[in-house]
Write an enzyme that holds these catalytic residues in place. Structure first.
Site, short mmCIF file in Angstrom:
data_model
loop_
_atom_site.label_atom_id
_atom_site.label_comp_id
_atom_site.label_asym_id
_atom_site.label_seq_id
_atom_site.Cartn_x
_atom_site.Cartn_y
_atom_site.Cartn_z
N GLN A 73 0.74 -1.30 0.03
CA GLN A 73 -0.17 -0.18 0.11
C GLN A 73 0.82 1.30 -0.12
O GLN A 73 0.38 2.21 0.75
CB GLN A 73 -0.96 0.00 1.13
N SER A 74 2.25 1.25 -0.58
CA SER A 74 2.65 2.55 -0.80
C SER A 74 2.31 3.58 -1.46
O SER A 74 2.00 3.68 -2.58
CB SER A 74 4.08 1.92 -1.43
N ASN A 75 2.12 4.84 -0.61
CA ASN A 75 1.77 5.89 -1.27
C ASN A 75 3.01 6.37 -2.21
O ASN A 75 2.62 7.05 -3.09
CB ASN A 75 1.49 7.00 -0.24
#
Ligand SMILES: *Cc1c(COP(=O)(O)O)cnc(C)c1O
Length: 325
Positions: A73-75
């Site tokens: 879920q890396s922004n």
């Protein structure tokens, strides 16, 4: 968008600076918010600032592919993928986990797919351990890859947050300084830039980066921030150097570890949403805001303090935590 002086503009600047009237009343402390979650690049966030000088360098080096890495879920990966789409660059993301783990794409992972990037699954590795092999493979295919560092944290990324402090100073004129600037800290570039920026454009008595990742000891993470700020200062040609006591790392809110949503984050997210209509995220800004609430409860922040909460973005990840919120 590439302008004539080789600048890459990915976001909308300046980001808004606003008072949180309802929360200030509720908590009894004056709190303002800097909305880097509204930076404008595909749901926004702090990586938009960092990616501007980094991708300008990629274009200057005539690269045609960007590679970066992160958590599922890396922004950072989502904003890199969006920026690459905007600039016409091919994008490869090396993400923690494996394809089978995510039968339903949600949050940032869904967005990564929409931006048309190629995803490489790397199991437990979420910090780019697998990048060198991928880079070599792309070179063999005749491509010119550029590696965006983990979290966009290098001299360029950190210098973007020095300039963010200049932006903040220009929005505040001669108002009294804050007592605390509070934000989430993880790969260190934001922290290095804000802390160095606070030396060059003093805005706050204290800088408080709430460490959200247990990966490194507090001491070694402080050294990492110090080194990043030195690299940024050198890159920007400023003589000032940060002292260890100007870093302000708070490691009291590590919770259950990186990306694990606990009651403290849940409470912080619900409070900000219900009082102000503003969305935090489960991994970073929710944890940092829970730190702010904790510091008020413990008396480390008192009635007549003036606090700035720097919202670093991340809300798309909320949807990946739907069953836990
Ligand atoms: C990456 C990120 C941070 C941490 O910034 P660093 O510069 O990596 O320390 C904070 N908040 C959000 C939402 C992020 O995506």
């Amino acid at each position: 968008m590439k302008t004539q002086d080789n600048k890459v503009v990915l976001g909308q600047w300046p980001t808004p600076l606003a008072k949180l009237d309802n929360l200030s009343r509720h908590l009894g402390v004056a709190i303002e918010i800097k909305r880097d979650d509204l930076s404008g690049l595909a749901f926004g966030g702090n990586k938009t600032r960092k990616l501007e000088p980094i991708l300008a360098e990629a274009l200057a080096q005539d690269c045609d592919v960007v590679i970066t890495a992160g958590a599922t879920q890396s922004n950072h990966c989502r904003q890199t993928a969006a920026a690459a789409a905007m600039l016409g660059l091919e994008c490869h993301l090396v993400l923690a986990g494996q394809a089978d783990d995510f039968p339903v794409k949600q949050g940032n992972l869904l967005l990564d797919h929409l931006f048309g990037c190629t995803i490489h699954w790397s199991g437990d590795n979420r910090k780019g351990e697998d990048i060198p092999a991928l880079k070599q493979q792309l070179i063999t295919q005749g491509k010119r890859p550029y590696v965006v560092p983990y979290g966009g944290s290098n001299a360029l990324g950190a210098s973007a947050y020095v300039l963010a402090m200049q932006e903040l100073a220009s929005q505040r004129d001669s108002q009294p300084a804050y007592t605390h600037i509070i934000f989430a800290s993880s790969s260190g570039g934001t922290h290095a830039g804000v802390a160095l920026g606070n030396v060059l454009y003093p805005q706050s008595k204290n800088v408080v980066g709430v460490y959200i990742d247990k990966a490194e000891s507090t001491d070694s993470f402080c050294q990492h921030i110090l080194s990043l700020s030195d690299q940024a200062a050198q890159h920007m040609g400023v003589p000032d150097r940060l002292e260890l006591n100007q870093i302000g790392l708070n490691s009291d809110y590590l919770g259950e570890g990186y990306g694990v949503l606990g009651n403290a984050e849940r409470e912080a997210i619900a409070l900000m949403a219900s009082q102000e209509g503003i969305l935090l995220d489960p991994v970073y800004s929710g944890r940092a805001f829970s730190g702010l609430l904790g510091m008020i409860r413990q008396g480390q922040i008192a009635k007549d303090d003036r606090v700035l909460f720097w919202h670093t973005g991340g809300s798309p990840a909320l949807f990946a935590y739907a069953d836990q919120l």
